[in-house]
Write an enzyme that holds these catalytic residues in place. Structure first.
Site, PDB file in Angstrom:
ATOM      1  N   ALA A  58      -5.005  10.749   8.364  1.00  0.00           N
ATOM      2  CA  ALA A  58      -3.654  10.780   7.483  1.00  0.00           C
ATOM      3  C   ALA A  58      -2.422  11.081   8.380  1.00  0.00           C
ATOM      4  CB  ALA A  58      -3.753  12.013   6.298  1.00  0.00           C
ATOM      5  N   GLY A  62      -0.372   4.295   0.278  1.00  0.00           N
ATOM      6  CA  GLY A  62      -1.140   5.704   0.773  1.00  0.00           C
ATOM      7  C   GLY A  62      -0.335   6.432   1.681  1.00  0.00           C
ATOM      8  N   PHE A  63      -0.960   7.175   2.576  1.00  0.00           N
ATOM      9  CA  PHE A  63       0.077   8.173   3.607  1.00  0.00           C
ATOM     10  C   PHE A  63       0.915   7.353   4.326  1.00  0.00           C
ATOM     11  CE2 PHE A  63      -3.630  10.828   2.691  1.00  0.00           C
ATOM     12  CZ  PHE A  63      -3.158  11.950   2.316  1.00  0.00           C
ATOM     13  N   GLY A 115       0.899  -1.298   0.165  1.00  0.00           N
ATOM     14  CA  GLY A 115      -0.128   0.012  -0.103  1.00  0.00           C
ATOM     15  C   GLY A 115       0.868   1.233  -0.017  1.00  0.00           C
ATOM     16  N   GLU A 168     -18.386  18.068   4.157  1.00  0.00           N
ATOM     17  CA  GLU A 168     -17.761  18.881   2.962  1.00  0.00           C
ATOM     18  C   GLU A 168     -18.411  18.628   1.646  1.00  0.00           C
ATOM     19  OE1 GLU A 168     -12.996  18.910   4.907  1.00  0.00           O
ATOM     20  OE2 GLU A 168     -13.804  17.213   3.594  1.00  0.00           O
TER      21      GLU A 168
HETATM   22  C1  LIG Z   1     -12.944  11.153   1.375  1.00  0.00           C
HETATM   23  C2  LIG Z   1     -11.844  11.109   2.386  1.00  0.00           C
HETATM   24  C3  LIG Z   1     -11.465  12.344   3.025  1.00  0.00           C
HETATM   25  C4  LIG Z   1     -10.629  12.398   3.971  1.00  0.00           C
HETATM   26  N1  LIG Z   1     -10.439  13.477   4.382  1.00  0.00           N
HETATM   27  C5  LIG Z   1      -9.402  13.602   5.516  1.00  0.00           C
HETATM   28  C6  LIG Z   1      -8.804  14.672   6.002  1.00  0.00           C
HETATM   29  O1  LIG Z   1      -9.183  15.684   5.831  1.00  0.00           O
HETATM   30  N2  LIG Z   1      -7.986  14.604   7.062  1.00  0.00           N
HETATM   31  C7  LIG Z   1      -7.324  13.407   7.468  1.00  0.00           C
HETATM   32  O2  LIG Z   1      -6.194  13.656   8.363  1.00  0.00           O
HETATM   33  N3  LIG Z   1      -7.817  12.206   6.921  1.00  0.00           N
HETATM   34  C8  LIG Z   1      -8.649  12.238   5.916  1.00  0.00           C
HETATM   35  N4  LIG Z   1      -9.142  11.076   5.447  1.00  0.00           N
HETATM   36  C9  LIG Z   1      -8.457   9.984   5.922  1.00  0.00           C
HETATM   37  C10 LIG Z   1      -7.204   9.555   5.406  1.00  0.00           C
HETATM   38  O3  LIG Z   1      -7.199   9.818   4.168  1.00  0.00           O
HETATM   39  C11 LIG Z   1      -6.873   8.056   5.840  1.00  0.00           C
HETATM   40  O4  LIG Z   1      -6.801   8.122   7.213  1.00  0.00           O
HETATM   41  C12 LIG Z   1      -5.439   7.755   5.247  1.00  0.00           C
HETATM   42  O5  LIG Z   1      -5.305   7.843   3.721  1.00  0.00           O
HETATM   43  C13 LIG Z   1      -4.916   6.382   5.790  1.00  0.00           C
HETATM   44  O6  LIG Z   1      -3.699   6.259   5.453  1.00  0.00           O
HETATM   45  P1  LIG Z   1      -3.200   4.568   4.836  1.00  0.00           P
HETATM   46  O7  LIG Z   1      -1.897   4.782   4.314  1.00  0.00           O
HETATM   47  O8  LIG Z   1      -3.743   3.824   6.100  1.00  0.00           O
HETATM   48  O9  LIG Z   1      -4.329   4.256   3.623  1.00  0.00           O
HETATM   49  P2  LIG Z   1      -4.466   4.875   2.387  1.00  0.00           P
HETATM   50  O10 LIG Z   1      -3.886   6.373   2.105  1.00  0.00           O
HETATM   51  O11 LIG Z   1      -5.883   4.482   1.852  1.00  0.00           O
HETATM   52  O12 LIG Z   1      -3.697   3.780   1.401  1.00  0.00           O
HETATM   53  C14 LIG Z   1      -4.014   2.644   1.122  1.00  0.00           C
HETATM   54  C15 LIG Z   1      -3.373   2.138  -0.125  1.00  0.00           C
HETATM   55  O13 LIG Z   1      -3.266   0.739  -0.084  1.00  0.00           O
HETATM   56  C16 LIG Z   1      -3.520   0.167  -1.526  1.00  0.00           C
HETATM   57  N5  LIG Z   1      -4.320  -1.189  -1.355  1.00  0.00           N
HETATM   58  C17 LIG Z   1      -5.388  -1.551  -0.681  1.00  0.00           C
HETATM   59  N6  LIG Z   1      -5.613  -2.659  -0.812  1.00  0.00           N
HETATM   60  C18 LIG Z   1      -4.579  -3.049  -1.501  1.00  0.00           C
HETATM   61  C19 LIG Z   1      -4.624  -4.660  -2.035  1.00  0.00           C
HETATM   62  N7  LIG Z   1      -5.311  -5.349  -1.806  1.00  0.00           N
HETATM   63  N8  LIG Z   1      -3.456  -4.702  -2.975  1.00  0.00           N
HETATM   64  C20 LIG Z   1      -2.557  -3.586  -3.325  1.00  0.00           C
HETATM   65  N9  LIG Z   1      -2.611  -2.295  -2.745  1.00  0.00           N
HETATM   66  C21 LIG Z   1      -3.758  -1.998  -1.927  1.00  0.00           C
HETATM   67  C22 LIG Z   1      -4.795   1.549  -1.904  1.00  0.00           C
HETATM   68  O14 LIG Z   1      -4.517   1.492  -3.251  1.00  0.00           O
HETATM   69  C23 LIG Z   1      -4.058   2.709  -1.374  1.00  0.00           C
HETATM   70  O15 LIG Z   1      -2.947   3.171  -2.281  1.00  0.00           O
HETATM   71  C24 LIG Z   1     -10.064  11.186   4.538  1.00  0.00           C
HETATM   72  C25 LIG Z   1     -10.299   9.746   3.738  1.00  0.00           C
HETATM   73  C26 LIG Z   1     -11.250   9.779   2.851  1.00  0.00           C
HETATM   74  C27 LIG Z   1     -11.807   8.511   1.907  1.00  0.00           C
END
Ligand SMILES: Cc1cc2nc3c(=O)[nH]c(=O)nc-3n(C[C@H](O)[C@H](O)[C@H](O)COP(=O)(O)OP(=O)(O)OC[C@H]3O[C@@H](n4cnc5c(N)ncnc54)[C@H](O)[C@@H]3O)c2cc1C
Length: 425
Positions: free
Chosen positions: A319, A14-15, A12, A171
């Site tokens: 995030a 993501g953040f 993953g 929002e």
């Molecule tokens: C619409 C929305 C608005 C938000 N607004 C805010 C905000 O204003 N402020 C804030 O702090 N937080 C906000 N958040 C929350 C924040 O975005 C998340 O907490 C953050 O993205 C979590 O980071 P992460 O790395 O855990 O997961 P993510 O950033 O979701 O990354 C997960 C990654 O894993 C990959 N992945 C998933 N499953 C698989 C798989 N089976 N195989 C390969 N890759 C995979 C995905 O493609 C993705 O790139 C918001 C979330 C959403 C949905």
């Protein structure tokens, strides 16, 4: 890639995952980042794509490009399907990848509380595709209303229901109200977009419960001033292509947006590990998975607790938390690879604050004791969000677009692209 160097697989980008990869930049290791998408998405601004203020490329960047200067990092675009912890293998839809250390950062997705059939009619917002799909539905609703022959159908087409009044729901509701009352106000001849109903439904007693009551009340008041109908303590019991059923009635609506719940990625299932009610992997104080000191879960897919005794409960799915966890785990793995033998300090989460915007000139910010709202809050929210965009080019582009939209009330990304059959209602 070297045969001798330890291999760190990050699932993953993501953040959390990206931050872990960056923290390993100087480690003598091969870092393999696997993601099912080729891009990292800045989810906090996705609602702006869904409401035609920004374009997808303003809020998402190729993962390869982000990591191009990190010579020990390799990016694989593949969907993870399972993990074999005994053989230390990650299985994907195309390749199997061996690891010495594994960081699970696969995030979360929408939860329909056991009603997955609602997903088709009430899309949630998580990925770029979701945002463009919602944008299409919103814009098509106005186009269809312009063509509608009878009043009831026109009213249904001009009714937008958003379920869930957390930050995303608020929002979205504020932005759709601005589209209807400002952006599109002059663009149609047969309908009056200002007559649209934007209804925000929340099962709990107040909007944005994460905020103190005074700020939550401000958010609700501002939404109402913008023409959003806010229904609190109201439970949705059904969604279909023509509207929503509530415990005490029904609302006919052509556009339904789901912002009510999230469930973790299947990481806990892949590991056969203990999980909480949201499906998140329960992790120890160093974010490792019980019985597997070489496997870590971070961000939205991890159930981590704040330090005991400080009144901090579960670490929120936001995030900054994911980034802090990613940085911590990346450094911890780098130290272990470098031969550190001392036990690591437990992960300590630092909550930096809560912020959300309700639309033009209105936002709420809570940073410790500092509370901002109205124009000041909105200015602060804008600066923070521009600052955290990854590409410098996009910081300028987004700041300019916002300034332009602020002056003109326009939304430049009002394109209806492909119309799939399910959106032709
Ligand atoms: C619409 C929305 C608005 C938000 N607004 C805010 C905000 O204003 N402020 C804030 O702090 N937080 C906000 N958040 C929350 C924040 O975005 C998340 O907490 C953050 O993205 C979590 O980071 P992460 O790395 O855990 O997961 P993510 O950033 O979701 O990354 C997960 C990654 O894993 C990959 N992945 C998933 N499953 C698989 C798989 N089976 N195989 C390969 N890759 C995979 C995905 O493609 C993705 O790139 C918001 C979330 C959403 C949905």
């Amino acid at each position: 890639m070297s045969q001798d160097r330890p291999r760190v697989v990050i699932a993953g980008a993501g953040f959390g995952g990206l931050e872990a990869a960056k923290a390993l930049r100087a480690a003598a290791a091969d870092v393999i980042v696997i993601d099912q998408q080729n891009h990292h998405c800045f989810q906090p601004l996705l609602y702006q794509v869904a409401t035609a203020a920004l374009s997808p490329a303003d809020v998402a960047w190729p993962i390869r490009r982000i990591l191009r200067k990190q010579s020990n990092a390799t990016v694989l675009m593949a969907e993870i399907r399972g993990i074999d912890t005994s053989k230390r293998l990650v299985h994907t839809d195309s390749v199997t990848v061996a690891y010495d250390f594994l960081v699970l950062a696969t995030g979360a997705t929408h939860s329909y509380f056991g009603h997955d059939e609602w997903a088709e009619v009430a899309p949630g917002l998580k990925r770029i595709e979701d945002a463009t799909r919602i944008r299409r539905r919103i814009l098509i609703a106005f186009e269809r209303a312009e063509l509608a022959a009878d009043d009831a159908e026109r009213a249904r087409l001009l009714t937008f229901v958003i379920i869930g009044a957390g930050a995303t729901g608020v929002e979205m509701a504020g932005a759709i109200a601005e589209i209807a009352r400002r952006t599109l106000a002059m663009d149609f001849r047969r309908i009056d977009p200002k007559a649209s109903r934007i209804i925000l439904i929340e099962a709990g007693p107040r909007v944005m419960p994460i905020l103190p009551e005074n700020l939550s009340a401000y958010v609700q008041r501002t939404l109402r001033q913008k023409g959003v109908e806010v229904l609190t303590s109201t439970r949705v019991v059904g969604c279909d292509s023509r509207g929503v059923d509530l415990e005490g009635g029904r609302i006919d609506a052509a556009t339904i947006i789901w912002a009510a719940g999230v469930v973790a990625s299947p990481a806990a299932r892949w590991l056969d590990a203990e999980q909480d009610r949201a499906g998140r992997v329960k992790v120890g104080p160093d974010l490792s998975v019980s019985g597997h000191p070489e496997v870590f879960a971070i961000g939205d897919t991890a159930a981590a607790m704040g330090p005991a005794g400080e009144g901090i409960q579960a670490i929120p799915g936001i995030a900054p938390a994911a980034k802090q966890m990613g940085r911590y785990v990346g450094r911890l793995i780098a130290a272990r690879i470098a031969g550190a033998r001392i036990s690591p300090q437990p992960f300590r989460y630092r909550h930096q604050g809560d912020l959300a915007t309700i639309g033009r000139r209105a936002a709420v910010v809570k940073l410790g004791r500092l509370e901002l709202k109205g124009f000041l809050g909105w200015l602060f929210w804008s600066v923070i969000h521009v600052f955290f965009l990854i590409e410098i080019r996009d910081r300028f582009v987004v700041a300019f677009i916002w300034l332009w939209d602020y002056i003109t009330f326009q939304r430049g990304a009002r394109l209806i692209t492909r119309v799939p059959p399910q959106d032709r209602s």
